[in-house]
Design a protein around this motif. Structure first.
Motif, PDB file in Angstrom:
ATOM      1  N   ASN A  53       1.643   5.832   2.220  1.00 15.90           N
ATOM      2  CA  ASN A  53       0.816   4.801   1.586  1.00 15.90           C
ATOM      3  C   ASN A  53      -0.251   5.401   0.691  1.00 15.90           C
ATOM      4  O   ASN A  53      -0.948   4.671  -0.026  1.00 15.90           O
ATOM      5  CB  ASN A  53       0.152   3.926   2.673  1.00 15.90           C
ATOM      6  CG  ASN A  53       1.187   3.069   3.409  1.00 15.90           C
ATOM      7  OD1 ASN A  53       2.176   2.647   2.800  1.00 15.90           O
ATOM      8  ND2 ASN A  53       0.950   2.805   4.675  1.00 15.90           N
ATOM      9  N   ARG A  71       5.004   0.857  -4.230  1.00 12.74           N
ATOM     10  CA  ARG A  71       4.619   1.610  -3.047  1.00 12.74           C
ATOM     11  C   ARG A  71       5.557   1.209  -1.925  1.00 12.74           C
ATOM     12  O   ARG A  71       5.989   0.068  -1.879  1.00 12.74           O
ATOM     13  CB  ARG A  71       3.151   1.327  -2.672  1.00 12.74           C
ATOM     14  CG  ARG A  71       2.635   2.127  -1.512  1.00 12.74           C
ATOM     15  CD  ARG A  71       1.172   1.793  -1.226  1.00 12.74           C
ATOM     16  NE  ARG A  71       0.306   2.193  -2.348  1.00 12.74           N
ATOM     17  CZ  ARG A  71      -0.961   1.806  -2.428  1.00 12.74           C
ATOM     18  NH1 ARG A  71      -1.484   1.002  -1.535  1.00 12.74           N
ATOM     19  NH2 ARG A  71      -1.665   2.234  -3.454  1.00 12.74           N
ATOM     20  N   SER A  73       4.880   0.750   1.242  1.00 14.64           N
ATOM     21  CA  SER A  73       4.259  -0.225   2.149  1.00 14.64           C
ATOM     22  C   SER A  73       2.885  -0.576   1.606  1.00 14.64           C
ATOM     23  O   SER A  73       2.332   0.163   0.778  1.00 14.64           O
ATOM     24  CB  SER A  73       4.152   0.375   3.569  1.00 14.64           C
ATOM     25  OG  SER A  73       3.321   1.500   3.563  1.00 14.64           O
ATOM     26  N   GLY A  74       2.379  -1.595   1.977  1.00 18.21           N
ATOM     27  CA  GLY A  74       1.042  -1.984   1.540  1.00 18.21           C
ATOM     28  C   GLY A  74       1.057  -2.560   0.134  1.00 18.21           C
ATOM     29  O   GLY A  74       1.963  -3.289  -0.253  1.00 18.21           O
ATOM     30  N   THR A  77       4.079  -3.131  -2.909  1.00 15.52           N
ATOM     31  CA  THR A  77       5.333  -2.802  -2.280  1.00 15.52           C
ATOM     32  C   THR A  77       6.419  -3.675  -2.862  1.00 15.52           C
ATOM     33  O   THR A  77       6.177  -4.762  -3.356  1.00 15.52           O
ATOM     34  CB  THR A  77       5.247  -2.999  -0.778  1.00 15.52           C
ATOM     35  OG1 THR A  77       4.938  -4.368  -0.475  1.00 15.52           O
ATOM     36  CG2 THR A  77       4.194  -2.088  -0.174  1.00 15.52           C
TER      37      THR A  77
END
Length: 895
Positions: A53, A71, A73-74, A77
């Protein structure tokens, strides 16, 4: 999703924001030139990744959802087909399956947030390429590949649509050893066209334009091959043109040479003169231009072209210039060039010097107070030669007359005008190199001189006239002049133009003068005189002088000197005379200019006589002969000379004998002494010594001459045995003594000998009957200065009888008593009457009685008697003693 292949281009990596300086983040692509539809991997390499992340991708366009970030995750995403995101301990990786220009081209960023919460961002620019498959080389087939004749255009075209604008370079290659190659970067441009290409893609063309007359960098004649090639970041993706072209470059003019290497060139005004200018080898043929100063010259120019061994052109330009004097001091030059090349000027730029002739001169009189003709002889006048222009170079001057060159000065100074200057034409001539080289005369108009001069007197003979004695002459005097002479005459014979001399002698030698007079309206009376030297030639006067000694055994020098006109003499050999007898001829003398000298060595009796010298100078004398003579007498002095060679005399026992010895003495004999066996013989009743005069015949160099000599007599009566011995005769004069040795020998009875064998007189000897030649000498001896020149005669019977009468009154033993001069002594010897009678039959030599003294030769009359007597008594003496004080006098026996 993507319709064509794209390639990711990694541009300049930049940091958008650096918050964590300790974070180490690198963003890179796996392809330098990503192409449309091809895969691409972007790697964001991070040291010490905290978690996935912490890494965020920012894409150029919104291809991932609605946001431009991605990205796992977060925040940001999501998942998009064709894009795969992975992460590991080394970093994050984004794989693009098929890159698309419309979505993927742009700036990609990788952001990493570290444990400190700060972000580190890295960016990369992705360009998606569409590459051409070929580069096609093209050229205008209408144009030759030669820059000396035309401009040249070369092109390289992409064979397909291309993006972005391709980097195309032009390369050259020269086939030399080694091969020369490189990038050609001049005159290149790139153009594009849409063709059937999609958006952002085009067809591109790279054009190389080379103007005509372009030269290679070293201006050499080069054939250069050109081709093109792309220049991409990835060299492996470059392509080269399918073809190439060879271009021949031009060769520019590098120099031009003018045929004048000096700083100045000379032109003759009005005469054409050729000059040559030659260009360096070029291609194409060069152009040559001429200039005088800043003005171009275009007329009378011819050119010729030659090709050298490399195929280049050499141009020769010739110009024929005809210049005038106003062109002087301007520079002349030539220029050469090809096409638009900047002209090359000749290094030689000579200055023009135009030579021209001087202007016609004028003659004028200069500096005279009373100028104008006529001029007068002996004056000094100056003429000036003037010209308004003396030409270039400056002219020199020569004064000319109808008789030749006079001077070379600007002003002609005529010093001492002469009659020969009258009617003389004078002009002046100006000349310089122009007139000399072109054979041109620049002359003034002539001026004729009018010279009045003193009359010139002429003779019909030389002014130094040679005439001989007895000749006659007539010399005419005439004169000419300006003005004409009016009066001509001889000063020696006025009012006559003829000088006449008859029967010339030496007194006519001298100078005679003729005078002529003329009358001038400007200068008045002018008179001149001329002398005539009359040189009278005459035969030489010949004079003989004695130089040196007259003494026996020494040397005498007789000098014959001739004086006449001309003074060139011919001398002949000498002649020796004795009275009228020629003794010797052909005596050779030493000749100088006017003298002939004879040297007589070892003087002797034979050397005496008259020496005659003969000379002539080619002139006949007044005596009518050409040879002239002179003479001089040579009388030898010395001790007495014996004139006989016999030394043996004969006598008969009991008889008488007379021994006679002839001799010659100059000066006169002072004493004679006979000696018998060393004892002087004294006059006595039995012996008598006498000295008499007589003319004798004697040989001078083989010639018989009559010599006025003396004889020494020795008379001995009643010869005894003691008389037949050796005798010496001693003779003495003022110079010295002579000794003569002889012998008296007994004569055999009844033997006859010829008189020639006796020594009576010169023949010597006594005959067998012995006739005594010399008897009693009677008469008085009177001694005088100088040698007696009288002929001694024999005494007569009357003389003997007269002597007997005198003896009767005298005593035979008494001495002679007479009135004699004081200081002089006489020693006499007296014979008795019987003794006198005894010799009556003899031939007696005696002197004259004093009563007959007037019969002597004239030469003896001039001498005074040394001892005058009071009476005419006749006595005889054998010796004469003279005091020493009179020893240098010359005496003669006049009796």
């Amino acid at each position: 999703m993507f319709s064509y292949i794209c390639m990711l281009y990694i541009g300049l990596v930049s940091f958008d924001h650096v918050a964590n300086v300790n974070a180490l983040v690198t963003l890179q692509s796996n392809h330098v030139m990503p192409t449309q539809g091809n895969s691409l991997t972007l790697s964001c390499l991070i040291q010490d990744v905290v978690n996935d992340n912490s890494i965020t991708w920012f894409v150029p366009k919104s291809i991932i959802g609605t946001a431009n970030c991605y990205r796992l995750s977060g925040f940001c995403t999501g998942s998009t087909p064709g894009y795969t995101y992975t992460v590991n301990q080394s970093g994050a990786y984004l794989d693009i399956t098929s890159i698309n220009r419309y979505q993927d081209e742009g700036t990609w960023k990788c952001s990493y947030r570290g444990s400190d919460g700060l972000d580190t961002v890295r960016a990369i620019n992705i360009t998606v390429y569409t590459l051409p498959s070929q580069l096609i080389y093209t050229i205008d087939v209408q144009a030759p590949m030669d820059l000396s004749t035309s401009n040249l255009t070369l092109q390289c075209k992409t064979s397909s649509c291309t993006n972005p604008v391709p980097f195309i370079k032009w390369y050259y290659k020269i086939q030399t050893s080694p091969i020369i190659s490189g990038v050609y970067s001049v005159g290149i441009s790139i153009t594009s066209s849409d063709g059937s290409c999609s958006s952002q893609e085009k067809l591109y063309t790279s054009t190389l334009q080379i103007p005509m007359y372009t030269t290679w960098s070293d201006n050499s004649d080069k054939n250069v091959t050109f081709y093109c090639r792309t220049e991409y970041p990835d060299p492996s993706r470059n392509i080269q043109s399918t073809d190439s072209g060879t271009v021949r470059f031009a060769v520019a003019v590098t120099s031009v040479i003018l045929s004048i290497y000096a700083s100045e060139v000379v032109f003759y005004e009005g005469y054409p003169q050729m000059m040559t200018c030659i260009s360096s080898p070029s291609r194409p043929i060069s152009t040559i231009r001429w200039f005088l100063g800043s003005s171009p010259l275009t007329n009378n120019i011819t050119t010729t072209n030659t090709i050298d061994n490399t195929g280049l052109y050499i141009l020769t330009s010739q110009i024929f210039l005809t210049l005038m004097r106003n062109a002087s001091n301007q520079q002349i030059k030539c220029e050469g060039f090809i096409g638009g090349q900047q002209a090359v000027t000749s290094m030689e730029k000579p200055s023009v010097n135009v030579w021209y002739k001087p202007s016609k001169p004028l003659i004028r009189e200069y500096g005279a107070v009373n100028s104008g003709f006529p001029w007068l002889e002996n004056m000094t006048r100056t003429l000036q030669c003037y010209s308004s222009d003396y030409g270039n170079p400056g002219a020199n001057l020569t004064w000319l007359t109808d008789r030749g060159v006079m001077d070379t000065m600007n002003n002609l100074v005529i010093i001492g005008l002469m009659p020969s200057d009258d009617n003389r034409k004078i002009s002046c001539k100006l000349f310089n190199r122009f007139t000399s080289d072109k054979n041109i005369d620049v002359l003034s108009d002539p001026v004729m001189l009018n010279i009045e001069y003193y009359p010139i007197i002429l003779y019909n003979a030389s002014v130094h006239l040679l005439v001989n004695e007895t000749q006659s002459l007539s010399v005419l005097c005439v004169a000419k002049g300006n003005p004409k002479p009016q009066l001509i005459q001889w000063k020696n014979q006025p009012n006559s133009i003829a000088l006449r001399l008859d029967n010339i002698s030496r007194i006519h030698k001298g100078t005679y003068t003729c005078e002529a007079t003329a009358f001038s309206s400007k200068y008045g009376t002018i008179t001149s005189q001329k002398q005539l030297d009359i040189i009278v030639q005459y035969a030489p006067d010949v004079k003989v002088t004695l130089n040196g000694s007259k003494q026996q055994n020494e040397t005498a020098i007789l000098i014959c000197e001739a004086q006449g006109i001309p003074a060139q003499y011919t001398f002949y050999t000498w002649i020796q005379m004795w009275e009228d007898t020629v003794v010797r001829t052909g005596l050779q003398g030493a000749t100088s200019a006017s003298q002939n000298t004879i040297t007589i060595d070892s003087l002797s009796l034979e050397s005496m006589g008259t020496y005659i010298c003969t000379a002539n100078n080619g002139i006949t004398g007044i005596n009518g002969t050409i040879n002239q003579t002179g003479s001089g007498s040579l009388n030898i002095t010395g001790i007495p000379n014996i004139l006989v060679n016999s030394t043996l005399f004969f006598g008969e026992l009991g008889m008488s004998v007379s021994i006679t010895i002839p001799l010659y003495s100059n000066p006169v004999i002072e004493s004679i002494v006979f000696q018998r066996n060393g004892t002087e013989i004294i006059n006595s009743s039995r012996t008598l010594t006498l000295l008499t005069w007589e003319i004798v015949n004697y040989a001078f160099y083989g010639s018989m001459v009559k010599l006025k000599a003396q004889k020494a007599h020795l008379i001995i009566q009643n010869l005894t045995h003691g008389d037949f011995v050796n005798y010496i005769l001693e003779l003495r004069n003022s110079i010295g003594k002579t000794f003569f040795r002889f012998k008296l020998d007994a004569f055999e009875p009844n033997v006859y000998k010829s008189p020639e064998s006796s020594v009576a007189g010169i023949a010597g000897g006594i005959s067998a009957g012995i006739v005594i030649i010399l008897g009693l000498i009677i008469g008085m001896f009177i001694w005088r200065r100088n040698l007696c020149m009288n002929k001694c005669e024999h005494v007569t019977d009357k003389d003997i009888k007269q002597e007997q009468e005198v003896r009767k009154n005298q005593t035979s033993s008494s001495p002679l008593k007479e009135d004699v001069a004081s200081g002089n002594e006489y020693e006499g010897l007296h014979f008795t009457d019987t003794e006198v009678n005894q010799y009556l039959e003899l031939n007696v030599m005696t002197t004259e009685n004093t009563e007959n003294s007037d019969k002597r030769s004239p030469e003896s009359d001039s001498y005074e008697k040394l001892h005058p007597y009071a009476n005419n008594d006749i006595q005889m003496y054998s010796t004469l003693k003279i005091p020493a004080k009179d020893s240098q006098k010359v005496y003669e026996n006049a009796g």
